[in-house]
Scaffold this motif. Structure first.
Motif, PDB file in Angstrom:
ATOM      1  N   SER A  10       0.820  -1.219   0.000  1.00 56.82           N
ATOM      2  CA  SER A  10       0.000   0.000   0.000  1.00 56.82           C
ATOM      3  C   SER A  10       0.848   1.261   0.000  1.00 56.82           C
ATOM      4  N   SER A  11       2.108   1.135   0.391  1.00 54.80           N
ATOM      5  CA  SER A  11       3.006   2.287   0.406  1.00 54.80           C
ATOM      6  C   SER A  11       4.370   1.840  -0.124  1.00 54.80           C
ATOM      7  N   THR A  12       4.586   2.042  -1.424  1.00 58.44           N
ATOM      8  CA  THR A  12       5.836   1.587  -2.036  1.00 58.44           C
ATOM      9  C   THR A  12       7.041   2.399  -1.569  1.00 58.44           C
ATOM     10  N   GLY A  13       6.812   3.527  -0.916  1.00 55.66           N
ATOM     11  CA  GLY A  13       7.903   4.287  -0.315  1.00 55.66           C
ATOM     12  C   GLY A  13       8.435   3.607   0.938  1.00 55.66           C
ATOM     13  N   VAL A  14       7.630   2.743   1.538  1.00 53.03           N
ATOM     14  CA  VAL A  14       8.052   1.993   2.729  1.00 53.03           C
ATOM     15  C   VAL A  14       8.602   0.629   2.320  1.00 53.03           C
ATOM     16  N   ALA A  15       7.890  -0.059   1.404  1.00 48.09           N
ATOM     17  CA  ALA A  15       8.346  -1.372   0.947  1.00 48.09           C
ATOM     18  C   ALA A  15       7.724  -1.689  -0.402  1.00 48.09           C
ATOM     19  N   THR A  16       8.457  -2.417  -1.207  1.00 41.51           N
ATOM     20  CA  THR A  16       7.921  -2.952  -2.452  1.00 41.51           C
ATOM     21  C   THR A  16       7.862  -4.466  -2.289  1.00 41.51           C
ATOM     22  N   VAL A  17       6.987  -5.098  -3.049  1.00 42.94           N
ATOM     23  CA  VAL A  17       6.873  -6.555  -2.960  1.00 42.94           C
ATOM     24  C   VAL A  17       6.871  -7.116  -4.371  1.00 42.94           C
ATOM     25  N   SER A  18       7.615  -8.185  -4.571  1.00 41.30           N
ATOM     26  CA  SER A  18       7.866  -8.725  -5.904  1.00 41.30           C
ATOM     27  C   SER A  18       6.755  -9.633  -6.417  1.00 41.30           C
ATOM     28  N   ASN A  19       6.487  -9.513  -7.719  1.00 41.68           N
ATOM     29  CA  ASN A  19       5.621 -10.435  -8.451  1.00 41.68           C
ATOM     30  C   ASN A  19       6.421 -11.186  -9.512  1.00 41.68           C
ATOM     31  N   ALA A  20       7.746 -11.023  -9.495  1.00 34.00           N
ATOM     32  CA  ALA A  20       8.607 -11.661 -10.481  1.00 34.00           C
ATOM     33  C   ALA A  20       8.756 -13.150 -10.180  1.00 34.00           C
ATOM     34  N   SER A  22      10.639 -14.948  -7.130  1.00 35.54           N
ATOM     35  CA  SER A  22      10.745 -14.100  -5.928  1.00 35.54           C
ATOM     36  C   SER A  22       9.395 -13.541  -5.501  1.00 35.54           C
ATOM     37  N   GLN A  23       8.302 -14.186  -5.926  1.00 39.79           N
ATOM     38  CA  GLN A  23       6.976 -13.697  -5.563  1.00 39.79           C
ATOM     39  C   GLN A  23       6.844 -13.608  -4.035  1.00 39.79           C
ATOM     40  N   GLY A  24       6.323 -12.467  -3.583  1.00 38.22           N
ATOM     41  CA  GLY A  24       6.094 -12.263  -2.159  1.00 38.22           C
ATOM     42  C   GLY A  24       7.288 -11.740  -1.398  1.00 38.22           C
ATOM     43  N   LEU A  25       8.399 -11.470  -2.074  1.00 41.27           N
ATOM     44  CA  LEU A  25       9.595 -10.956  -1.395  1.00 41.27           C
ATOM     45  C   LEU A  25       9.470  -9.440  -1.266  1.00 41.27           C
ATOM     46  N   ALA A  26       9.376  -8.972  -0.020  1.00 42.73           N
ATOM     47  CA  ALA A  26       9.249  -7.531   0.245  1.00 42.73           C
ATOM     48  C   ALA A  26      10.624  -6.946   0.504  1.00 42.73           C
TER      49      ALA A  26
END
Length: 183
Positions: free
Chosen positions: A142-152, A155-159
């Motif tokens: 919800s806040s990519t400035g705090v964390a991003t999470v992978s869909n690649a 690595s799916q689900g890797l924040a």
């Protein structure tokens, strides 16, 4: 001499008619008696209930739950209600279990800036079964400035922590979403 007796039961209508339900759910049926004088009466608690295929669905005759069908497997069965020599029935179709929720783990997490955290998604279905969905869901923060999470792939689900703050990590598939907080 004409003798008129009480109206006699001529048929039983079982409703709902031909329903479909997902495996793991229940369905309440009702029985309505139709008499020679065209009157009707609720026979749900008086009728004897049965399922033609108890491997697919069982139906209760217990006090307080008459006519309650409990699904057990995918398939089709005939649900019947009988009073005396009169019966009525309907067909119940049980479909595959449906995804009802997603559990995202670990639950609320607090991590220092710059680290990563692997999240997993587990689907919970109407038949209480579970299935790993980590690689099937769409991950989001919800806040990519705090964390991003992978869909690649791989690595799916890797924040990856990108800044200080709080974000919600979510996993979505087929309109069902599960989430957790990351601080």
């Amino acid at each position: 001499t004409l003798t008129v007796t009480a109206a006699a039961l001529v048929s039983i209508e079982v409703s709902p008619a031909d329903p479909t339900v997902a495996n793991g759910l229940t369905r309440q049926f009702t029985a309505t008696g139709i008499y020679t004088d065209s009157s009707t009466q609720d026979l749900t608690t008086a009728a004897t209930w049965a399922s033609s295929n108890t491997g697919v669905t069982t139906v209760s005759n217990a006090a307080g739950s008459h006519g309650l069908a409990t699904t057990a497997a995918v398939g089709t069965t005939t649900i019947s209600a009988t009073s005396g020599s009169v019966s009525g029935s309907t067909t119940l179709t049980v479909t595959a279990a449906i995804l009802v929720s997603i559990q995202v783990a670990p639950s609320v997490t607090s991590l220092p800036n710059g680290l990563t955290r692997q999240y997993t998604a587990t689907g919970v279905y109407t038949d209480s079964s579970t299935q790993a969905l980590t690689t099937a869901v769409v991950w989001a923060s919800s806040s990519t400035g705090v964390a991003t999470v992978s869909n690649a792939a791989g690595s799916q689900g890797l924040a990856t922590i990108a800044g200080v703050g709080t974000t919600t990590i979510s996993a979505t598939i087929g309109g069902v979403t599960g989430s957790t907080s990351l601080v």
